[in-house]
Design an enzyme around this catalytic site. Structure first.
Site, mmCIF file in Angstrom:
data_model
loop_
_atom_site.group_PDB
_atom_site.id
_atom_site.type_symbol
_atom_site.label_atom_id
_atom_site.label_comp_id
_atom_site.label_asym_id
_atom_site.label_seq_id
_atom_site.Cartn_x
_atom_site.Cartn_y
_atom_site.Cartn_z
ATOM 1 N N ARG A 1 0.780 -1.361 -0.122
ATOM 2 C CA ARG A 1 0.054 0.061 0.251
ATOM 3 C C ARG A 1 0.573 1.557 0.123
ATOM 4 N NH1 ARG A 1 -5.270 -1.605 2.582
ATOM 5 N NH2 ARG A 1 -5.431 -3.915 1.318
ATOM 6 N N GLU B 1 0.427 4.413 0.663
ATOM 7 C CA GLU B 1 -0.004 5.536 0.817
ATOM 8 C C GLU B 1 0.939 6.031 1.815
ATOM 9 O OE1 GLU B 1 -3.603 3.832 3.768
ATOM 10 O OE2 GLU B 1 -4.074 2.695 1.423
ATOM 11 N N ARG C 1 -0.603 1.844 13.101
ATOM 12 C CA ARG C 1 -1.826 0.730 12.211
ATOM 13 C C ARG C 1 -1.372 0.920 10.374
ATOM 14 N NH1 ARG C 1 -7.957 1.161 12.134
ATOM 15 N NH2 ARG C 1 -8.229 2.949 10.485
ATOM 16 N N HIS C 2 -0.992 1.754 10.358
ATOM 17 C CA HIS C 2 -0.337 1.343 8.909
ATOM 18 C C HIS C 2 1.133 1.185 8.468
ATOM 19 C CE1 HIS C 2 -3.916 3.431 8.278
ATOM 20 N NE2 HIS C 2 -4.556 2.772 6.765
ATOM 21 N N GLU D 1 -10.804 -1.748 12.486
ATOM 22 C CA GLU D 1 -11.427 -3.066 12.023
ATOM 23 C C GLU D 1 -9.617 -3.919 11.326
ATOM 24 O OE1 GLU D 1 -10.465 -1.879 7.878
ATOM 25 O OE2 GLU D 1 -9.899 -4.123 7.754
ATOM 26 N N SER E 1 -12.470 -6.825 5.853
ATOM 27 C CA SER E 1 -13.526 -6.243 5.031
ATOM 28 C C SER E 1 -13.502 -7.540 4.414
ATOM 29 C CB SER E 1 -12.626 -4.891 4.429
ATOM 30 O OG SER E 1 -13.596 -4.192 4.306
ATOM 31 N N ARG F 1 -2.415 -7.082 11.652
ATOM 32 C CA ARG F 1 -3.624 -6.529 13.092
ATOM 33 C C ARG F 1 -3.774 -6.627 13.452
ATOM 34 N NH1 ARG F 1 -7.034 -1.742 9.475
ATOM 35 N NH2 ARG F 1 -5.011 -0.389 9.249
#
Lengths: 553, 553
Positions: free
Chosen positions: B322, B324, B330-331, B476, B479, B527
């Protein structure tokens, strides 16, 4: 039409709504609590109302569905989210004379559909590696001519939901894998049709590789590998490929099973690296925010660092990336590495012997647990049985020098054998099979010059290394060695290979901080699969293969 | 000094050479065969000669080793490739009063070394999560003052091979995990020393996170996360981290165990993609020969294509990427996805319920099989016990609408709840724990607007989707959804989200070729680990974490 099978799932007694979170036990009532409760009761009332309404709708819809189906044998609604009758689907493989006379429900693909006049349709229904013959017969008030026509026109590879009565077959049905029963259809729904022309049929894609178009079978078109890979989703539906990928999963499973029994722990190391590791030439570069990163060519560095971090015995199953512009039958730009690394107590042969045990476990496991799948693949890819040595003599092991001698004895000029190239590897494989009757062997003690900088030299002859390759049918499937755990020697060997130790600082630091002697190896999953089955091209052993020319599908 | 332990490996009877490939059974003799045999005999003679010479050398060397060790307690040769006595190493965890009086051999790290005057040294020897106290005592003709000095000077984290006699401890040794015995050393070799200063001690890195420097313990330095990650190899040696990564492997293993029991097959999908999939903004670009490629954000497309290829039920454990630019707790830019996808018969809740069963299996498995590791981690990271609901009531499930209501009831303005942001997710977690006494729950029926283009809308209310998120402690962790299996609807939904269907042609084609209704989900391995243990930062749950600012080690 009642389903005599016990349902796997109980029919939904509640309306198929999301279960309410309300009505849960909560602690002592307060004013705000009472207010909340009133609210909740109101909510519950509304929910009940909605549920009742829903139940009514469902009932109407179900009735409509039945009408629709029995009248037109039509298409199911796209998504079934509002109803859940809980009717069991019977796997095609489970259809047998034991079920004679029973009504079953089957989800399957239409492999073929053929009308017999205007009164009957034969369908071949396929589910993964299994298939069954189904008949739809004109019947007053039940099956109309229109239905027969609709069913006869179903496109190959459509997915249907078929209800039918199991009937013993009057004679064996050779066109299906289930040969002793057929299905007499009472309902047929279309679950998913095709929006495009089929690039080739699954039947054609499943034919033996050597088969050529013959006069007896003028319809048959040989499906070329590139065509298959361009339409991999259809190609993967063949009985052969369903078996190939069960075997692929099997190899991974046997690998883990053996190593976990030997005290190994699974790790996951990063594929994004700060530096171009191992060898700069064949690494993919990644744009990483304002800088760049590189894709790991193997978990080599990380797994060694895990040993320096006291994990003792580690393994990893994950993708490795090679930016080699090579389009051979055995190279891909991305493949799955089965890697392991372990601390050594006395001698690097501890690792080599464990790896040998691992391979024997995988070979035996494949033969014992996946005999059916191997047979299935053989039908399309005829191959010599893969041979390895069992018994007290153990796996054939020889040194690089001895390998060279074998080739020289066979006529290869010694001066061409500083390294053993792919061609000579294959030749060696043939020599070994002829002489020792095995397709699996180990070559030990490779020249230091042929191995990467992190390889441990032999303590008595530094031109030779404590390293080994494992072979299947004359192709390398594992490369491994004792590694250098001493930071000073490691830095020195980097310099000798033209690598600046500064460029690999975090890796080097792991050994400066103290690391036990260790060794390991890396296995190419797809290579093992290809060579065990003689698939002849590694792309056949990869779900969606990647090479310099292929990034899709 | 004889080892009374039975050896795991038999002592090598042959000289420690690579086993010769010659002498194998071969078929009927011919002229060239006879010539070959003569050659082989010559070879064998030479090998025997060499072996004899080697044996002599080994004997000399072994004798020298013993002298060296008993005289100087010195460094072992860097690589032990020429000798293999096959002496068993005893794991530190296995040292117990049962072995009282026996001589054992232990490979371990020096966690601490402290001289008591000039006649004795106390060593704390650590092996992964276990440690034992060892003593070296001055003894005429056996242990010299020089040896005592050398041992007292051993750097923390050095790796030694220690031979010693097990002795019952006069009183419990609190500084070690093995408290009832100690080792009285007879030999001590250095296997691997340190070439650099230790950035922090493993003892300091293992202290409870909340501990501050106190007057009683003025030496203690709190080790910050960044310092740990910069020196991850040392940080990973803590008892805590050894346990954390056993738990990480445990989660993967429980995941596989459950799914294989449910008929799932493991697949490996390519991480290199021809197009920027799912959402263009957060994809890493790779230089791919003369063109470019992109790193898969998830196996979403491939696993759906596997369903279209009739695999029925698939799972994958692999890295996802990712891009991002987010540095939250948490990333990460790379993490391990636990993904699955399955065909649906009647209702997408089949998938949701299977996923629920999967989580319960993982939670129960962790608690039952890894209780020791969980306790170990708790010592450094005190945490509330992770709670889930057992029994007939089942897992708490509610709809997105109901989640919004819970937040509104708690005081959040409804107009801020078109989506539930991270802060409100956490708030919801607290509300749910207070009201329902669980840290684990499912939210179903997310608004269509919040979900990706491949999500199946509800058949009665297209503003709502057949999708769900799973939560642990208000964050979360999964998903998932029913996916669109109809090519026309899929293309339409792409267009609605501003994606050109042409850009995803091979994916779209999979559904044009017929695909059963299906659904699935993706779990972030790190996670789950972080939230189950309350590690508070996802980097602690990753062996070598990657974020926008970190690509090393």
């Amino acid at each position: 039409m009642a389903d005599p099978q016990p349902s796997q799932q109980p029919p939904s007694q509640d309306p198929p709504q999301v279960p309410a979170a309300d009505g849960e036990a909560s602690k002592g009532p307060s004013k705000s609590e009472l207010k909340k409760r009133a609210k909740e009761e109101e909510k519950a009332r509304k929910a009940a109302e909605k549920a009742a309404k829903q139940a009514e709708l469902d009932a109407q819809k179900a009735a409509a569905d039945v009408d629709f189906a029995t009248e037109f044998y039509g298409k199911l609604p796209l998504n079934q989210s509002q109803s859940r009758p809980g009717r069991k689907r019977t796997p095609v493989a489970c259809l047998s004379p034991d079920l004679d006379g029973q009504t079953v429900l089957v989800r399957a693909r239409v492999q073929a559909s053929r009308a017999q006049g205007s009164k009957m349709v034969f369908l071949n229904l396929r589910q993964r590696s299994d298939s069954v013959q189904a008949l739809l017969i004109l019947a007053q008030g039940k099956v109309s001519k229109q239905m027969i026509k609709w069913a006869a026109g179903l496109q190959t590879e459509s997915i249907v939901l078929a209800e039918g009565v199991v009937k013993k077959a009057p004679e064996p049905i050779n066109s299906a894998t289930v040969q002793d029963v057929e299905l007499h259809l009472t309902q047929l729904h279309l679950i998913s049709g095709l929006d495009t022309k089929l690039p080739f049929t699954v039947e054609d894609a499943n034919r033996p590789e050597q088969t050529q178009q013959t006069e007896e079978d003028p319809e048959y078109k040989r499906v070329l590998l590139d065509t298959r890979l361009n339409n991999r989703v259809v190609d993967l539906r063949t009985e052969t490929n369903q078996a190939v990928f069960k075997l692929q999963a099997g190899i991974g499973s046997l690998f883990r099973e053996f190593l976990e029994g030997q005290g190994f722990i699974e790790i996951h190391s990063p594929k994004l690296q700060g530096a171009a590791t191992e060898s700069g030439a064949s690494v993919f570069e990644v744009s990483y925010f304002k800088g760049k990163a590189f894709l790991a060519q193997s978990p080599q560095l990380a797994k060694q660092m895990a040993i320096a971090a006291d994990f003792e015995r580690v393994y990893e199953i994950g993708p490795v990336f090679r930016a080699e512009n090579s389009n051979t039958h055995r190279h891909m730009t991305e493949f799955i590495g089965l890697d392991l690394e372990m601390a050594i107590e006395e001698h690097y042969h501890e690792v080599m012997e464990l790896l040998d045990g691992l391979f024997l476990h995988m070979f035996r496991g494949l033969r014992q647990r996946y005999a059916k799948e191997i047979d299935t693949v053989r039908k399309q890819f005829p191959a010599d049985e893969f041979k390895w040595r069992e018994g007290p003599e153990g796996t054939l092991k020889f040194s690089f020098k001895q390998a060279v001698d074998l080739l020289v004895d066979d006529g290869v000029p010694r001066e061409k054998l500083d390294d053993i190239d792919t061609e000579n590897e294959k030749r060696l494989g043939r020599i070994v099979r002829a002489k020792y009757d095995t397709d699996y062997y180990i070559i030990d003690k490779f020249p230091m010059a042929l191995r990467p900088f992190y390889t441990m030299p032999d303590s008595e002859d530094p031109t030779v290394s404590n390293s080994y390759d494992f072979f299947m049918r004359g192709e390398e499937i594992l490369s491994g060695a004792q590694r250098v755990h001493d930071a000073a020697l490691l830095a020195e060997q980097m310099r000798q290979k033209g690598i600046n130790p500064e460029s690999m600082k975090p890796y080097l630091q792991a050994f400066q901080l103290g690391c036990p002697p260790h060794g390991g190896g890396g296995i190419g999953l797809e290579r093992v699969l290809m060579l065990f089955l003689e698939l002849n091209n590694i792309r056949r052993a990869s779900l969606f293969p990647r090479d310099p020319k292929r990034l899709e599908p």
